[in-house]
Design a protein around this motif. Structure first.
Motif, PDB file in Angstrom:
ATOM      1  N   LYS A  34       2.223  -2.898   6.581  1.00  0.00           N
ATOM      2  CA  LYS A  34       3.179  -1.789   6.592  1.00  0.00           C
ATOM      3  C   LYS A  34       3.041  -0.867   7.803  1.00  0.00           C
ATOM      4  CE  LYS A  34       2.267   1.919   4.236  1.00  0.00           C
ATOM      5  NZ  LYS A  34       2.048   2.897   3.132  1.00  0.00           N
TER       6      LYS A  34
ATOM      7  N   SER B 285      -1.730  -1.193   1.369  1.00  0.00           N
ATOM      8  CA  SER B 285      -0.364  -0.859   0.967  1.00  0.00           C
ATOM      9  C   SER B 285      -0.267   0.538   0.352  1.00  0.00           C
ATOM     10  CB  SER B 285       0.169  -1.894  -0.023  1.00  0.00           C
ATOM     11  OG  SER B 285      -0.618  -1.918  -1.202  1.00  0.00           O
ATOM     12  N   SER B 286      -1.364   1.067  -0.189  1.00  0.00           N
ATOM     13  CA  SER B 286      -1.340   2.403  -0.789  1.00  0.00           C
ATOM     14  C   SER B 286      -1.770   3.497   0.181  1.00  0.00           C
ATOM     15  CB  SER B 286      -2.264   2.438  -2.016  1.00  0.00           C
ATOM     16  OG  SER B 286      -3.605   2.183  -1.637  1.00  0.00           O
TER      17      SER B 286
ATOM     18  N   PRO C 283      -1.132   6.007   3.060  1.00  0.00           N
ATOM     19  CA  PRO C 283       0.081   6.599   3.639  1.00  0.00           C
ATOM     20  C   PRO C 283       0.052   6.612   5.164  1.00  0.00           C
ATOM     21  CG  PRO C 283      -1.385   8.322   2.859  1.00  0.00           C
ATOM     22  CD  PRO C 283      -2.003   7.022   2.432  1.00  0.00           C
ATOM     23  N   GLY C 284       1.262   6.706   5.754  1.00  0.00           N
ATOM     24  CA  GLY C 284       1.376   6.856   7.204  1.00  0.00           C
ATOM     25  C   GLY C 284       1.639   5.560   7.926  1.00  0.00           C
TER      26      GLY C 284
ATOM     27  N   GLN D 290      -2.770   3.947  11.756  1.00  0.00           N
ATOM     28  CA  GLN D 290      -4.135   4.055  11.255  1.00  0.00           C
ATOM     29  C   GLN D 290      -5.116   3.802  12.392  1.00  0.00           C
ATOM     30  OE1 GLN D 290      -4.879   5.120   8.222  1.00  0.00           O
ATOM     31  NE2 GLN D 290      -2.712   5.170   7.652  1.00  0.00           N
TER      32      GLN D 290
END
Length: 283
Positions: A113, A129-130, A132-133, A136
């Motif tokens: 993602k 997947s959990s 946020p943003g 990274q």
């Protein structure tokens, strides 16, 4: 960057030692060394590549400037355009990533993602997947979807059942949420244990042995501590490398209680040998 690029292949060795197997593999390459592509449109967009391996349909299809990177699995790293030293394994692993270097993504949809990744590790089906943003940096995620183990690789912090951005110490173990999040005290942030109800720690050992929580410094490995001795069912409080208090069923001992009257104002207890070792308090 494509418009500014002028390092066109000038000789056979500039596109040497490379192999493409499959329709449109390495279709748009202009400079290529030590690269391998296997699969439909595998590496088709690798404009400039060195030590790139793409195995699977559309792997590195939109790659432009890539070096020392490997992706295996259909649609893995499909839109990855720039980066070096990346390794991906799994269907659609890193599919949405556009740029990044020194990443490891293992598992179907792992890290799929994010648009930008730098120095990250994602292991597991849908790992990350959990989180946020879209970007990274230095993140560790191990687990399917929600992280079982996570980490901040830049700060060298690791967490269990917690997102990397919420880690409050060197090791942070989370079993449940409650109230407002607070930072751990600077002198007590090496281990953080958090639970939405009661929080605690258990030390298990055989019935013939001890459970130990020790304090140490250079040259002294047990200068202080709390020791539970299962054979005698007693717990000892240690300081100065010796037991200072011993508690248990029918047991209350102070092994090193002073027998000399302390100075006035010390607020200590002592055993008076001239009064049958009666315990007294010196205010």
């Amino acid at each position: 960057k494509i418009a500014a690029f002028n390092g066109w292949a000038q000789q056979a060795t500039d596109v040497g030692r490379s192999v493409g197997v499959g329709r449109d593999a390495f279709n748009n390459s202009v400079w290529l060394k030590y690269c391998t592509a296997v699969g439909y449109r595998a590496g088709a967009g690798v404009y400039v590549g060195e030590y790139v391996t793409a195995v699977g349909a559309d792997v590195f299809r939109h790659g432009i400037f890539l070096t020392q990177s490997t992706a295996v699995g259909a649609l893995a790293a499909r839109y990855w355009q720039e980066g070096t030293r990346n390794t991906l394994l799994g269907y659609k692993a890193g599919e949405s990533t556009i740029r990044g270097s020194q990443n490891l993504l293992l598992g179907d949809f792992a890290g799929s993602k994010f648009s930008d990744l730098e120095g990250c590790i994602f292991i597991g089906h849908g790992a990350g997947s959990s989180v946020p943003g879209p970007k990274q940096d230095g993140v560790l995620i191990i687990g399917n979807d929600d992280p079982t183990i996570s980490g901040d690789l830049r700060a060298h912090h690791v967490g269990i059942n917690i997102l990397p951005s919420r880690i409050k110490g060197t090791v942070h173990i989370r079993s449940g949420d409650f109230g407002k999040e607070e930072s751990a005290h600077a002198s007590a942030d090496d281990l953080v244990i958090e639970n939405g109800a009661g929080a605690g720690m258990t030390i298990r050992s055989p019935a013939a042995n001890t459970g130990n929580l020790m304090f140490a410094r250079p040259g002294l490995w047990n200068v202080g501590g709390v020791i539970y001795r299962h054979p005698s069912e007693t717990i000892a409080l240690r300081a100065g490398s010796v037991d200072q208090l011993l508690l248990g069923p029918g047991t209350f001992q102070i092994p090193n209680l002073p027998t000399v009257r302390p100075a006035a104002g010390s607020k200590q207890i002592w055993a008076d040998p001239d009064d049958g070792h009666r315990v007294k308090y010196q205010p």
